[in-house]
Design a protein around this motif. Structure first.
Motif, PDB file in Angstrom:
ATOM      1  N   ASP A  87       9.458  -0.055  11.216  1.00  0.00           N
ATOM      2  CA  ASP A  87       8.158   0.220  11.850  1.00  0.00           C
ATOM      3  C   ASP A  87       7.082   0.643  10.856  1.00  0.00           C
ATOM      4  O   ASP A  87       5.926   0.822  11.234  1.00  0.00           O
ATOM      5  CB  ASP A  87       8.322   1.361  12.871  1.00  0.00           C
ATOM      6  N   THR A  88       7.465   0.821   9.587  1.00  0.00           N
ATOM      7  CA  THR A  88       6.475   1.338   8.632  1.00  0.00           C
ATOM      8  C   THR A  88       5.541   0.239   8.120  1.00  0.00           C
ATOM      9  O   THR A  88       5.891  -0.943   8.114  1.00  0.00           O
ATOM     10  CB  THR A  88       7.156   1.986   7.394  1.00  0.00           C
ATOM     11  N   GLN A  89       4.377   0.693   7.668  1.00  0.00           N
ATOM     12  CA  GLN A  89       3.435  -0.225   7.033  1.00  0.00           C
ATOM     13  C   GLN A  89       4.061  -0.802   5.758  1.00  0.00           C
ATOM     14  O   GLN A  89       3.877  -1.973   5.425  1.00  0.00           O
ATOM     15  CB  GLN A  89       2.131   0.515   6.707  1.00  0.00           C
ATOM     16  N   LEU A  90       4.850   0.042   5.080  1.00  0.00           N
ATOM     17  CA  LEU A  90       5.475  -0.383   3.830  1.00  0.00           C
ATOM     18  C   LEU A  90       6.374  -1.606   4.072  1.00  0.00           C
ATOM     19  O   LEU A  90       6.355  -2.574   3.319  1.00  0.00           O
ATOM     20  CB  LEU A  90       6.293   0.779   3.254  1.00  0.00           C
ATOM     21  N   TRP A 124       0.836  -1.205   0.000  1.00  0.00           N
ATOM     22  CA  TRP A 124       0.000   0.000   0.000  1.00  0.00           C
ATOM     23  C   TRP A 124       0.861   1.241   0.000  1.00  0.00           C
ATOM     24  O   TRP A 124       1.989   1.232   0.485  1.00  0.00           O
ATOM     25  CB  TRP A 124      -0.946  -0.014   1.212  1.00  0.00           C
ATOM     26  N   ASP A 152       2.329   4.319   1.390  1.00  0.00           N
ATOM     27  CA  ASP A 152       2.551   4.650   2.797  1.00  0.00           C
ATOM     28  C   ASP A 152       3.084   6.073   2.898  1.00  0.00           C
ATOM     29  O   ASP A 152       4.246   6.336   2.613  1.00  0.00           O
ATOM     30  CB  ASP A 152       3.566   3.652   3.383  1.00  0.00           C
ATOM     31  N   ASN A 198       3.796   7.813   5.299  1.00  0.00           N
ATOM     32  CA  ASN A 198       4.798   8.032   6.353  1.00  0.00           C
ATOM     33  C   ASN A 198       6.188   7.515   5.988  1.00  0.00           C
ATOM     34  O   ASN A 198       7.129   7.708   6.739  1.00  0.00           O
ATOM     35  CB  ASN A 198       4.352   7.346   7.648  1.00  0.00           C
ATOM     36  N   LYS A 255       6.054  -3.746   6.494  1.00  0.00           N
ATOM     37  CA  LYS A 255       5.195  -4.906   6.807  1.00  0.00           C
ATOM     38  C   LYS A 255       4.632  -5.520   5.526  1.00  0.00           C
ATOM     39  O   LYS A 255       4.559  -6.743   5.382  1.00  0.00           O
ATOM     40  CB  LYS A 255       4.074  -4.503   7.762  1.00  0.00           C
ATOM     41  N   ASP A 256       4.229  -4.644   4.604  1.00  0.00           N
ATOM     42  CA  ASP A 256       3.696  -5.150   3.334  1.00  0.00           C
ATOM     43  C   ASP A 256       4.783  -5.920   2.562  1.00  0.00           C
ATOM     44  O   ASP A 256       4.511  -6.978   1.980  1.00  0.00           O
ATOM     45  CB  ASP A 256       3.176  -3.999   2.464  1.00  0.00           C
TER      46      ASP A 256
END
Ligand code: ATP
Ligand code: MG
Ligand code: ZN
Lengths: 137, 241
Positions: B226-229, B209, B211, B213, B231-232
């Motif tokens: 720590d980013t969503q990126l 997605w 991100d 941030n 995790k993806d």
């Protein structure tokens, strides 16, 4: 001592030739080194000798002939031609070291002396080249 | 005579398990971010990972990962430094972030030189960050990294996929292994890329997605993780191992 990696490439090429042509011995390797890459001959020769020993008898009577090729540049913008020695003075130790590893890095640090363009060709004297590999069956 | 460097490249790469070329044809679709974070994610899972920035004129993985003040060491060639668990090689070690104007043939020459002299550790994965375009570097990668598998990035857009599709069709025609397609910068769900994967028989490897941030985390490994990126991308890594 990254000369070792380049010497390795030369010996490996000779081994391939020997396999392909069923040669028992490699008698001669003729090659050239480009001035631009500033290969340290002592390291390079030592590496060649060490590497040849790892192939049994294959290189037991190999004559190696190495010639150094002066580097020539040609500007694509204005056509001017020049030699490495013409621009060398402008290169510091660190820069030369970088070019030593990857000769194309010359485009980062060298400019056409006439029109200052970075768009030039390294006409000859870039790096390592093999002219001939000869052997006997 | 044959270019002697070509005789040792295979040998230099023989201790590498899987080579993954991150490509997509398009510029600016997240190849560098994905390559960098994928190598980090695989390393965190305990694999030995290398990252090779093959974008010689515009290297950027060192910026993404905040790599500075390190250099390769010289030993029978050059050994790339290991940073945050990832063995990292880039032309930036030799260009010092200066403009690097190279024509196509020179790019090829420099790539061969790098592959000839670089001595990788025993790696489970080598991730290659490819430059944009379907030209010199693509053909060099196919020829020099025998067995490399391509991971193609696309966004959700038909316009972007149009180019990705051209690369996909070309690779399929050349019988180059395709690891799959990742949908990046996602900000809505239209199912388009998944459908295209089915249509063109390419595995869908996951989605990343957009991100907002992420920019704040660039260059800082702890923030990145720590980013969503991240995790993806970790999800994509799960689909690869
Ligand atoms: N999922 C995402 N969320 C937020 N920003 C992203 C995402 N993916 C990529 N970006 C941002 O988009 C920009 C382009 O990414 P990147 O440099 O990785 O693309 P590229 O494909 O390598 O580009 P080039 O073709 O120039 O090499 C960067 O600023 C990056 O941080
Ligand atoms: Mg990039
Ligand atoms: Zn000129």
């Amino acid at each position: 001592m990254h000369e070792w990696a380049l010497a390795d490439a030369v010996i490996q090429t000779a081994v391939e030739v020997a396999q392909r042509e069923s040669l028992k011995k490699i008698t001669s390797i003729k090659m050239s080194l480009g001035e631009l890459q500033e290969i340290e001959r002592e390291f390079f020769d030592t590496a060649l000798n060490e590497l040849m020993k790892t192939h049994g008898d294959l290189f037991s009577k190999t004559k190696i002939n190495i010639k150094t090729i002066k580097t020539r540049f040609k500007c694509r913008a204005c056509g001017h031609q020049w030699k490495l020695s013409d621009t060398e003075k402008t290169l510091d130790e660190e820069t030369r070291e970088s070019i030593h590893f990857i000769p194309e890095v010359a485009h980062v640090f060298i400019r056409c002396p006439k029109c200052k363009s970075p768009d030039f060709d390294i006409v000859e004297g870039r790096g390592i080249g093999i002219d001939s590999i000869v052997g006997e069956k | 005579m044959k270019d002697p460097r070509l005789s040792v490249i295979e040998k230099r790469l023989k201790n590498i398990g899987k080579i993954i070329a991150v490509s997509g044809g398009k510029g600016g679709i997240g190849k560098s971010v994905t390559s960098s974070l994928l190598s980090l994610a695989l390393s965190k899972k305990g694999y030995n990972v290398g990252l090779l920035d093959l974008d010689l004129t515009s290297p950027s993985d060192h910026v993404v990962l905040g790599i500075k003040d390190v250099a390769p060491t010289e030993k029978e060639g050059i050994i790339p430094p290991t940073v945050n668990g990832v063995q990292f090689m880039s032309v930036v070690f030799y260009t010092n972030e200066n403009p690097t104007p190279l024509r196509g043939e020179e790019v090829s020459n420099a790539i061969k030189e790098i592959l000839c002299i670089t001595r990788w550790n025993n790696l489970d994965f080598l991730i290659i960050d490819m430059p944009p375009g379907i030209g010199d570097e693509l053909f060099d990668t196919i020829e020099l990294f025998q067995g490399a598998e391509f991971l193609l990035l696309s966004t959700s857009s038909k316009i972007v996929f149009e180019t990705v599709k051209k690369l996909l069709l070309l690779l399929q025609e050349l019988n180059v292994p395709i690891l799959g397609i990742v949908e990046n910068m996602k900000h809505y769900d239209n199912g388009y890329i998944k459908n295209m994967c089915k249509k063109h028989h390419a595995p869908f490897l996951g989605e990343i997605w957009f991100d907002k941030n992420f920019e704040n985390a660039v260059g800082n490994i702890n923030k990145i993780m720590d980013t969503q990126l991240f995790k993806d991308i970790d999800g994509v890594a799960e689909n690869i191992v």
